[in-house]
Design an enzyme around this catalytic site. Structure first.
Site, PDB file in Angstrom:
ATOM      1  N   ARG A 139       0.851  -1.188   0.000  1.00  0.00           N
ATOM      2  CA  ARG A 139       0.000   0.000   0.000  1.00  0.00           C
ATOM      3  C   ARG A 139       0.889   1.241   0.000  1.00  0.00           C
ATOM      4  O   ARG A 139       2.020   1.212   0.492  1.00  0.00           O
ATOM      5  CB  ARG A 139      -0.908   0.017   1.228  1.00  0.00           C
ATOM      6  CG  ARG A 139      -1.818  -1.198   1.357  1.00  0.00           C
ATOM      7  CD  ARG A 139      -2.576  -1.173   2.671  1.00  0.00           C
ATOM      8  NE  ARG A 139      -3.490  -2.312   2.811  1.00  0.00           N
ATOM      9  CZ  ARG A 139      -3.192  -3.460   3.406  1.00  0.00           C
ATOM     10  NH1 ARG A 139      -1.972  -3.629   3.919  1.00  0.00           N
ATOM     11  NH2 ARG A 139      -4.080  -4.425   3.499  1.00  0.00           N
TER      12      ARG A 139
ATOM     13  N   LYS B 118      -1.732  -2.779   8.085  1.00  0.00           N
ATOM     14  CA  LYS B 118      -2.911  -2.360   8.850  1.00  0.00           C
ATOM     15  C   LYS B 118      -2.967  -3.097  10.185  1.00  0.00           C
ATOM     16  O   LYS B 118      -2.593  -4.266  10.273  1.00  0.00           O
ATOM     17  CB  LYS B 118      -4.184  -2.651   8.049  1.00  0.00           C
ATOM     18  CG  LYS B 118      -4.396  -1.731   6.848  1.00  0.00           C
ATOM     19  CD  LYS B 118      -5.735  -2.001   6.200  1.00  0.00           C
ATOM     20  CE  LYS B 118      -6.020  -1.021   5.074  1.00  0.00           C
ATOM     21  NZ  LYS B 118      -7.338  -1.266   4.451  1.00  0.00           N
TER      22      LYS B 118
ATOM     23  N   HIS C  46      -2.639   2.550  -5.736  1.00  0.00           N
ATOM     24  CA  HIS C  46      -3.497   1.397  -5.464  1.00  0.00           C
ATOM     25  C   HIS C  46      -3.701   0.575  -6.727  1.00  0.00           C
ATOM     26  O   HIS C  46      -3.817  -0.647  -6.673  1.00  0.00           O
ATOM     27  CB  HIS C  46      -4.836   1.862  -4.903  1.00  0.00           C
ATOM     28  CG  HIS C  46      -5.473   0.880  -3.978  1.00  0.00           C
ATOM     29  ND1 HIS C  46      -4.832   0.390  -2.857  1.00  0.00           N
ATOM     30  CD2 HIS C  46      -6.696   0.278  -4.000  1.00  0.00           C
ATOM     31  CE1 HIS C  46      -5.630  -0.460  -2.226  1.00  0.00           C
ATOM     32  NE2 HIS C  46      -6.753  -0.545  -2.899  1.00  0.00           N
TER      33      HIS C  46
ATOM     34  N   ARG D  87      -0.819  -1.658  -7.051  1.00  0.00           N
ATOM     35  CA  ARG D  87      -0.991  -2.789  -6.127  1.00  0.00           C
ATOM     36  C   ARG D  87      -1.907  -3.845  -6.736  1.00  0.00           C
ATOM     37  O   ARG D  87      -1.610  -5.042  -6.682  1.00  0.00           O
ATOM     38  CB  ARG D  87      -1.565  -2.254  -4.816  1.00  0.00           C
ATOM     39  CG  ARG D  87      -1.944  -3.314  -3.768  1.00  0.00           C
ATOM     40  CD  ARG D  87      -2.320  -2.585  -2.491  1.00  0.00           C
ATOM     41  NE  ARG D  87      -3.072  -3.396  -1.543  1.00  0.00           N
ATOM     42  CZ  ARG D  87      -2.526  -4.218  -0.646  1.00  0.00           C
ATOM     43  NH1 ARG D  87      -1.216  -4.366  -0.618  1.00  0.00           N
ATOM     44  NH2 ARG D  87      -3.274  -4.900   0.202  1.00  0.00           N
TER      45      ARG D  87
ATOM     46  N   HIS E 113      -3.468  -9.020   3.342  1.00  0.00           N
ATOM     47  CA  HIS E 113      -4.905  -9.070   3.578  1.00  0.00           C
ATOM     48  C   HIS E 113      -5.195  -9.911   4.814  1.00  0.00           C
ATOM     49  O   HIS E 113      -4.672 -11.014   4.955  1.00  0.00           O
ATOM     50  CB  HIS E 113      -5.634  -9.694   2.378  1.00  0.00           C
ATOM     51  CG  HIS E 113      -5.685  -8.806   1.186  1.00  0.00           C
ATOM     52  ND1 HIS E 113      -5.810  -9.277  -0.098  1.00  0.00           N
ATOM     53  CD2 HIS E 113      -5.624  -7.452   1.077  1.00  0.00           C
ATOM     54  CE1 HIS E 113      -5.828  -8.259  -0.950  1.00  0.00           C
ATOM     55  NE2 HIS E 113      -5.724  -7.153  -0.259  1.00  0.00           N
TER      56      HIS E 113
ATOM     57  N   TYR F 225      -9.552 -10.609  -6.688  1.00  0.00           N
ATOM     58  CA  TYR F 225      -8.686 -10.517  -7.856  1.00  0.00           C
ATOM     59  C   TYR F 225      -8.910 -11.660  -8.846  1.00  0.00           C
ATOM     60  O   TYR F 225      -8.433 -11.601  -9.972  1.00  0.00           O
ATOM     61  CB  TYR F 225      -7.211 -10.518  -7.429  1.00  0.00           C
ATOM     62  CG  TYR F 225      -6.834  -9.330  -6.608  1.00  0.00           C
ATOM     63  CD1 TYR F 225      -6.572  -8.104  -7.200  1.00  0.00           C
ATOM     64  CD2 TYR F 225      -6.764  -9.414  -5.227  1.00  0.00           C
ATOM     65  CE1 TYR F 225      -6.235  -7.003  -6.444  1.00  0.00           C
ATOM     66  CE2 TYR F 225      -6.427  -8.320  -4.461  1.00  0.00           C
ATOM     67  CZ  TYR F 225      -6.169  -7.122  -5.075  1.00  0.00           C
ATOM     68  OH  TYR F 225      -5.843  -6.030  -4.320  1.00  0.00           O
TER      69      TYR F 225
END
Length: 303
Positions: free
Chosen positions: A150, A174, A245, A248, A271, A280
């Site tokens: 990210r 995150k 993004h 990515r 993730h 995806y």
């Protein structure tokens, strides 16, 4: 003067900062949502956390819908309320959790456009790398595409996070989750060139340990990184404009097209849920069709 409900939101903010380690973006969004809820509650005469009920919450969300809020916004506001009422229930300020009775609006999870592999090669091979900023910009694009990190993660990297011998980069993602991501030879080489011949020309006392720097020598900001990506893509031309993004997403798509399994891509992207990575798979549908044509006995064969 704050009422009891607003005080509870302030306490919830402290909880999110101290114990949940949510991202600054999520924190701002949740607090904005809950402050809006407090305003609505005040309008209908509710000032105590214990007076929150599912009817009030549904009425507030219905107003948001009437105001034209997107499904994504409604889904986030529902999540914010659920987190808040769950916290209130655990603290004993609610006898029952009304957030559990809220439905979640289905979100359209459309992925942004992605580069073809040829477009990605054209972008990175034809980039003007003259001067320190040219070296930096190439390294920024190579690392974004080469690792799928990210943009906030890229800007948070320190020099010591990059291990060029093992060709890995340590990323803080995150929720404070740390992961190690492989980095390919072109991205590692671009980063080394930047560190050797670019960064020393820009760095100053404000630079600290930051891997990537802005023009004034401080840590590169995500807004500046986004500007770099858009500007460099425009300079090359004949390549679709994408944000960081989008790079990515391109990295994830090309990994899957190259035969990577979903679990590996999940780990690389950081993730928390495999369900997010599965978004995806539809991007790679053409690859699956090609495999089917080549491998299935009843696949369509070229004449």
């Amino acid at each position: 003067m704050s009422n009891a409900l607003e005080v509870a939101v302030q306490e919830f903010e402290r909880y999110l900062r101290a114990e949940r380690a949510v991202s600054p973006h999520t924190l701002r969004a949740y607090l904005g949502d809950l402050n809006d809820l407090c305003g609505y509650a005040a309008e209908v005469g509710v000032a105590e956390p214990g007076a929150l009920n599912v009817s009030l919450l549904r009425a507030w969300l219905a107003r948001q819908h009437a105001l034209g809020r997107s499904r994504a916004t409604l889904a986030r506001r529902t999540a914010a309320v659920r987190a808040f009422t769950g916290h209130l229930r655990r603290r004993g300020l609610l006898q029952a959790d009304p957030g559990l009775l809220l439905g979640t609006p289905k979100r359209h999870r459309d992925l942004p456009g992605v580069l073809t592999q040829d477009d990605a090669a054209r972008l990175l091979d034809e980039l003007d790398v003259e001067g320190p900023l040219g070296l930096r910009d190439l390294a920024v694009l190579e690392v974004l595409y080469g690792t799928g990190v990210r943009v906030s993660e890229l800007c948070g990297l320190d020099i010591d996070d990059l291990d060029t011998d093992r060709r890995t980069v340590r990323v803080l993602g995150k929720g404070g989750r740390e992961r190690t991501v492989p980095i390919g030879e072109p991205a590692a080489r671009a980063a080394q060139d930047w560190l050797r011949a670019g960064r020393p020309a820009i760095s100053n006392e404000e630079s600290g340990a930051a891997l990537f720097l802005g023009v004034r020598g401080g840590r590169l900001h995500p807004t500046s990184a986004r500007r770099i990506v858009h500007a460099r893509i425009a300079e090359v031309g004949q390549v679709p404009d994408l944000s960081p993004h989008g790079l990515r997403h391109s990295a994830a798509t090309h990994l899957l097209e190259g035969g990577a399994d979903l679990r590996s891509v999940q780990e690389i992207l950081g993730h928390a849920s495999l369900q997010t990575t599965q978004l995806y798979t539809h991007v790679s549908a053409e690859r699956l069709k090609q495999v089917h044509r080549q491998a299935h006995p009843r696949g369509v064969q070229d004449a």
